[in-house]
Design a protein around this motif. Structure first.
Motif, PDB file in Angstrom:
ATOM      1  N   ALA A  34       0.824  -1.210   0.000  1.00  0.00           N
ATOM      2  CA  ALA A  34       0.000   0.000   0.000  1.00  0.00           C
ATOM      3  C   ALA A  34       0.859   1.260   0.000  1.00  0.00           C
ATOM      4  N   ALA A  35       1.974   1.215   0.750  1.00  0.00           N
ATOM      5  CA  ALA A  35       2.833   2.399   0.855  1.00  0.00           C
ATOM      6  C   ALA A  35       3.711   2.578  -0.375  1.00  0.00           C
ATOM      7  N   ALA A  36       3.845   1.539  -1.214  1.00  0.00           N
ATOM      8  CA  ALA A  36       4.702   1.657  -2.402  1.00  0.00           C
ATOM      9  C   ALA A  36       4.135   2.639  -3.421  1.00  0.00           C
TER      10      ALA A  36
ATOM     11  N   ASP B  27     -10.147   6.965  -1.102  1.00  0.00           N
ATOM     12  CA  ASP B  27     -11.307   6.110  -0.814  1.00  0.00           C
ATOM     13  C   ASP B  27     -10.991   4.640  -1.043  1.00  0.00           C
ATOM     14  N   GLY B  28     -10.280   4.328  -2.141  1.00  0.00           N
ATOM     15  CA  GLY B  28      -9.938   2.938  -2.424  1.00  0.00           C
ATOM     16  C   GLY B  28      -9.013   2.352  -1.381  1.00  0.00           C
ATOM     17  N   LEU B  29      -8.026   3.132  -0.952  1.00  0.00           N
ATOM     18  CA  LEU B  29      -7.118   2.676   0.094  1.00  0.00           C
ATOM     19  C   LEU B  29      -7.855   2.481   1.412  1.00  0.00           C
ATOM     20  N   TYR B  30      -8.761   3.412   1.749  1.00  0.00           N
ATOM     21  CA  TYR B  30      -9.543   3.278   2.985  1.00  0.00           C
ATOM     22  C   TYR B  30     -10.392   2.005   2.948  1.00  0.00           C
TER      23      TYR B  30
ATOM     24  N   LEU C  77      -1.511   5.318   6.786  1.00  0.00           N
ATOM     25  CA  LEU C  77      -1.392   5.420   5.335  1.00  0.00           C
ATOM     26  C   LEU C  77      -2.497   6.278   4.732  1.00  0.00           C
ATOM     27  N   ILE C  78      -3.609   6.427   5.428  1.00  0.00           N
ATOM     28  CA  ILE C  78      -4.761   7.164   4.904  1.00  0.00           C
ATOM     29  C   ILE C  78      -4.573   8.655   5.148  1.00  0.00           C
ATOM     30  N   ASP C  79      -4.751   9.437   4.108  1.00  0.00           N
ATOM     31  CA  ASP C  79      -4.755  10.905   4.232  1.00  0.00           C
ATOM     32  C   ASP C  79      -6.213  11.344   4.352  1.00  0.00           C
ATOM     33  N   CYS C  80      -6.603  11.728   5.557  1.00  0.00           N
ATOM     34  CA  CYS C  80      -8.009  12.065   5.807  1.00  0.00           C
ATOM     35  C   CYS C  80      -8.478  13.243   4.963  1.00  0.00           C
ATOM     36  N   GLN C  81      -7.557  14.089   4.556  1.00  0.00           N
ATOM     37  CA  GLN C  81      -7.946  15.232   3.734  1.00  0.00           C
ATOM     38  C   GLN C  81      -8.319  14.805   2.309  1.00  0.00           C
ATOM     39  N   LYS C  82      -7.938  13.570   1.906  1.00  0.00           N
ATOM     40  CA  LYS C  82      -8.222  13.084   0.558  1.00  0.00           C
ATOM     41  C   LYS C  82      -9.358  12.072   0.539  1.00  0.00           C
ATOM     42  N   LEU C  83     -10.158  12.043   1.622  1.00  0.00           N
ATOM     43  CA  LEU C  83     -11.342  11.189   1.654  1.00  0.00           C
ATOM     44  C   LEU C  83     -12.553  11.972   1.171  1.00  0.00           C
ATOM     45  N   SER C  84     -13.398  11.331   0.385  1.00  0.00           N
ATOM     46  CA  SER C  84     -14.618  11.985  -0.055  1.00  0.00           C
ATOM     47  C   SER C  84     -15.580  12.129   1.111  1.00  0.00           C
ATOM     48  N   LEU C  85     -16.644  12.906   0.918  1.00  0.00           N
ATOM     49  CA  LEU C  85     -17.612  13.139   1.984  1.00  0.00           C
ATOM     50  C   LEU C  85     -18.296  11.833   2.393  1.00  0.00           C
ATOM     51  N   GLU C  86     -18.558  10.956   1.402  1.00  0.00           N
ATOM     52  CA  GLU C  86     -19.183   9.670   1.726  1.00  0.00           C
ATOM     53  C   GLU C  86     -18.244   8.800   2.548  1.00  0.00           C
TER      54      GLU C  86
END
Length: 634
Positions: free
Chosen positions: A428-430, A440-443, A467-476
């Motif tokens: 995932a980190a690669a 969203d896909g990573l989450y 690994l998840i960037d919360c700022q790049k998550l959609s509203l859903e």
């Protein structure tokens, strides 16, 4: 097929069991043994045409009235070829074809049937037929080359094999109309309407139109050593790389059964899929073939499909090919990984030493090859996200496609209970951060992994969720994550914080649009008569925006209540240890600011509520006083 008839017809040469006899004239005085066949012949016709036969007859011991017996154990082509040689020596009709000319050419050289032993001897006739007839025709050149396999050392000595290969290599990159195959089946003449002519009459048949891959099926009938040499010669002649790659793919699919089992429906075409049934080679033969295909395949992106390369790699794993072959195939796939599908990546672990269901290590190496190639081509550079759209160079498209593909792969392999967190996290980190417009896909993949591995320690969960960037998550995705009990508290707090920021930003934007609409309404007041239709549209849009603003306000209030309730629950856990721990958490995650924001919102709401209560109380008091005064007056 072209042929040449030599000599006159005669039935005097007959076979009886395992022996041939010349049945007319004098009785035979020599027996020639070739393999298990005996030829009862006469000395003179043989020694007058062959230098070797002359020497052997002279060296043979004479034993009275007994016949001279000699043996020819190493004659090219064996007894069948010597039968033709004998007929030629006796002047019997001999038909030269592409199927026997190589045998006869080698046998005549072996027996020294040159012009020294008779004009128009067999060596000269076969050499002339080979050059002037066979090598000028595609089909005959191919047939002659196939016969070279049986007598390869003799054919190599006379340079016959190379001449056939050169002939095929030249014709493969030439229009087949120029050398009469396969376009000459109906004749070259056409009527004005385009149909084929026969004796000046239109037959109604349409001429064939050949594709550049017309020769794939023919050369696939060659043995692997000859096919390998043919491809090498064609490459040296400058044949197009895509044609060579297509031929190699055709040859591999014909003799490697594993490639056709996963063949996609869109690739099952007449020009690419062999239709003839052949006996499956042994595993060792398949292994050698696969390694040869890997060596011959041009190193250029897009010449063959990624699905075909994955098929080769999967087959190489099953056959346990050498490490160099596997590494080359992984690099080839890495060059065009953006063309792969999720099904391609899901390769089972064929090794008993692997615990995981799928070969994650192989996918990791392929991804590393892709990223290295992307760095070389200069495709990687930072990008930005606006309204969910990727803003950047068009060269970023492949890497974003690969990032989405890897996220999907992670989601598929996540339920494997034997997949260790470090291996999952490494893959995932690669993928670089800039390659994912949204996380969203990573989450989703991490959520599936946490659900399938409920025994993970809190530290492992924290490590994965970083690994998840919360700022790049959609509203859903934010809404789902805020209610996800499997996520660590730190991630939930961050998700709530950034979700609230997104909502506030959206609301501010709506207010800005509303103000702009109000200003435009004042500017357009003097032109109401001419712009009624446009103004009505603006009013409707304004109403829609206000409805959206109201729903956003409600969502903000809900989030503030959730934040407040979480703060109260945490405070109830204890006033000593929890209070100090909460101080550390607030310093790390910025929760103090969030709490202040929630408290401020709660204060404003409570002030509004207190104000409304006071107003209602004052109204009630005033109403009571009015009743008392009216009763006293009465």
């Amino acid at each position: 097929m072209a042929c040449m008839k030599l000599g006159s017809k005669s039935d005097a040469f007959q076979k009886q069991g395992q022996a041939w006899f010349w049945t007319t004239g004098l009785p035979s005085d020599i027996i020639v043994n070739v393999e298990e066949i005996s030829f009862h012949l006469h000395k003179f016709p043989l020694l007058s045409r062959s230098g070797v036969m002359e020497r052997l007859i002279a060296e043979a011991p004479e034993e009275g009235d007994k016949k001279c017996v000699i043996s020819l154990p190493n004659i090219p082509g064996g007894a069948k070829t010597f039968e033709h040689v004998t007929k030629f020596c006796y002047g019997v009709k001999l038909e030269l074809t592409a199927s026997n000319v190589v045998y006869l050419r080698c046998a005549s050289e072996h027996l020294k049937m040159t012009e020294e032993y008779g004009e128009g001897n067999l060596s000269t006739l076969t050499e002339t037929f080979l050059n002037q007839v066979v090598l000028r025709n595609w089909k005959d050149s191919l047939k002659a080359l196939q016969t070279c396999d049986d007598i390869l050392p003799h054919a190599e000595e006379l340079n016959v094999t190379k001449r056939c290969l050169e002939s095929l290599a030249t014709k493969a990159c030439t229009d087949p109309n120029l050398f009469g195959w396969p376009m000459m089946e109906h004749g070259p003449m056409q009527s004005p309407g385009g149909s084929v002519m026969w004796n000046g009459i239109s037959t109604g048949a349409r001429p064939k139109h050949s594709n550049s891959d017309w020769w794939y099926e023919d050369v696939s009938t060659l043995s692997l050593p000859l096919y390998k040499r043919l491809i090498s010669i064609m490459e040296s002649h400058g044949n197009r790389q895509e044609l060579l790659a297509g031929s190699l793919a055709y040859y591999a699919k014909k003799f490697l059964p594993g490639l056709n089992r996963r063949q996609g429906a869109n690739e099952t075409t007449a020009c690419l899929m062999p239709m003839t049934l052949v006996a499956s080679p042994s595993e060792e033969e398949q292994k050698v073939l696969l390694e040869v295909i890997d060596q011959l395949l041009p190193v250029q992106k897009g010449l063959v499909s990624t699905k075909f390369l994955f098929g080769l790699l999967r087959t190489a794993m099953i056959l346990k090919s050498n490490r160099s072959c596997l590494a080359n195939l992984e690099k080839r796939i890495g060059m065009q990984l953006e063309q792969a599908t999720l099904e391609d990546l899901l390769m089972p672990s064929f090794s008993h030493s692997m615990e995981t269901l799928y070969n994650v290590d192989c996918v990791q190496r392929i991804l590393e090859h892709f990223l290295a190639m992307d760095q070389i081509t200069g495709g990687s550079s930072p990008c930005s996200i606006e309204d969910g759209q990727l803003i950047g160079s068009p060269s970023l498209t492949p890497i974003t496609t690969v990032a989405k593909l890897i996220d999907g792969y992670l989601a598929e392999v996540a339920p494997d209970v034997n997949l260790k967190p470090p291996k999952f996290q490494a893959l995932a980190a690669a993928v670089p951060e800039y390659a994912r417009p949204l996380d969203d896909g990573l989450y989703r993949a991490i959520d599936i992994y946490l659900k399938s591995h409920p025994w993970l320690a809190e530290s492992d969960r924290e490590q994965l969720c970083r690994l998840i960037d919360c700022q790049k998550l959609s509203l859903e995705a934010c809404t789902h994550a805020a209610q996800n009990e499997r996520l660590p508290l730190r991630i939930i707090v961050q998700v709530l914080f950034f979700e609230q920021l997104q909502l506030r930003t959206s609301i501010a934007g709506c207010f800005l649009v509303s103000d702009n609409l109000d200003g435009s309404r004042q500017l357009r007041s003097g032109f109401a008569g001419s712009t009624d239709g446009g103004w009505a549209t603006a009013v409707r849009e304004n109403q829609v925006l206000k409805v959206g603003m109201d729903s956003m306000r409600m969502r903000v209030c809900e989030l503030e209540k959730e934040c407040s309730s979480m703060r109260n629950e945490i405070e109830k856990l204890g006033r000593t240890k929890v209070s100090s721990a909460w101080g550390n958490v607030s310093k790390k995650f910025g929760f103090k600011m969030k709490s202040q924001m929630c408290s401020a919102q709660e204060g404003s709401v409570s002030k509004q509520n207190n104000g409304s209560v006071k107003i209602e109380k004052a109204a009630k008091d005033r109403h009571g006083k009015h009743k008392k005064s009216s009763s006293s007056n009465g």
